[in-house]
Design a protein around this motif. Structure first.
Motif, PDB file in Angstrom:
ATOM      1  N   ALA A 296       0.834  -1.204   0.000  1.00  0.00           N
ATOM      2  CA  ALA A 296       0.000   0.000   0.000  1.00  0.00           C
ATOM      3  C   ALA A 296       0.870   1.257   0.000  1.00  0.00           C
ATOM      4  O   ALA A 296       0.561   2.233  -0.687  1.00  0.00           O
ATOM      5  N   GLY A 297       1.965   1.224   0.742  1.00  0.00           N
ATOM      6  CA  GLY A 297       2.873   2.367   0.768  1.00  0.00           C
ATOM      7  C   GLY A 297       3.488   2.639  -0.599  1.00  0.00           C
ATOM      8  O   GLY A 297       3.600   3.789  -1.025  1.00  0.00           O
ATOM      9  N   LEU A 298       3.876   1.580  -1.298  1.00  0.00           N
ATOM     10  CA  LEU A 298       4.425   1.744  -2.644  1.00  0.00           C
ATOM     11  C   LEU A 298       3.386   2.314  -3.603  1.00  0.00           C
ATOM     12  O   LEU A 298       3.683   3.197  -4.405  1.00  0.00           O
ATOM     13  N   ILE A 299       2.181   1.805  -3.519  1.00  0.00           N
ATOM     14  CA  ILE A 299       1.106   2.283  -4.394  1.00  0.00           C
ATOM     15  C   ILE A 299       0.793   3.743  -4.090  1.00  0.00           C
ATOM     16  O   ILE A 299       0.612   4.558  -5.004  1.00  0.00           O
ATOM     17  N   GLN A 300       0.755   4.065  -2.831  1.00  0.00           N
ATOM     18  CA  GLN A 300       0.502   5.453  -2.425  1.00  0.00           C
ATOM     19  C   GLN A 300       1.563   6.375  -3.008  1.00  0.00           C
ATOM     20  O   GLN A 300       1.252   7.421  -3.585  1.00  0.00           O
TER      21      GLN A 300
ATOM     22  N   GLY B 134       0.238   8.275  -6.239  1.00  0.00           N
ATOM     23  CA  GLY B 134      -0.325   9.478  -5.633  1.00  0.00           C
ATOM     24  C   GLY B 134      -1.677   9.258  -4.972  1.00  0.00           C
ATOM     25  O   GLY B 134      -2.477  10.182  -4.870  1.00  0.00           O
ATOM     26  N   ARG B 135      -1.919   8.037  -4.524  1.00  0.00           N
ATOM     27  CA  ARG B 135      -3.168   7.726  -3.837  1.00  0.00           C
ATOM     28  C   ARG B 135      -3.069   8.147  -2.374  1.00  0.00           C
ATOM     29  O   ARG B 135      -1.979   8.257  -1.829  1.00  0.00           O
ATOM     30  N   THR B 136      -4.229   8.349  -1.740  1.00  0.00           N
ATOM     31  CA  THR B 136      -4.221   8.536  -0.294  1.00  0.00           C
ATOM     32  C   THR B 136      -3.925   7.181   0.340  1.00  0.00           C
ATOM     33  O   THR B 136      -4.048   6.133  -0.315  1.00  0.00           O
TER      34      THR B 136
END
Length: 66
Positions: A40-44, A48-50
């Motif tokens: 999730a941290g990588l995707i964020q 640029g996701r929350t």
């Protein structure tokens, strides 16, 4: 899907994750070892996701790939 199951199946799932999030490198996916928080941290970071959006995407991914 529990953490042990995800980590045990991560080699198979990482190909599907690469298809879902093509901007993530194979090395990045390998380093996460199926850890939902790291993914999730990588995707964020990359997309640029929350934090909430990234966590939801990861949760949905794992739920749909049991």
């Amino acid at each position: 899907m529990n953490k042990d199951t995800i980590e045990g199946q991560w080699k198979q799932l990482s190909g599907k994750a690469k298809a879902a999030w093509g901007d993530l490198t194979d090395d990045e996916l390998t380093r996460t070892k199926g850890d939902a928080q790291q993914l999730a941290g990588l995707i964020q970071e990359r997309y640029g996701r929350t934090r909430e959006e990234a966590e939801r995407e990861v949760r949905d991914f794992f739920d749909n790939n049991r």
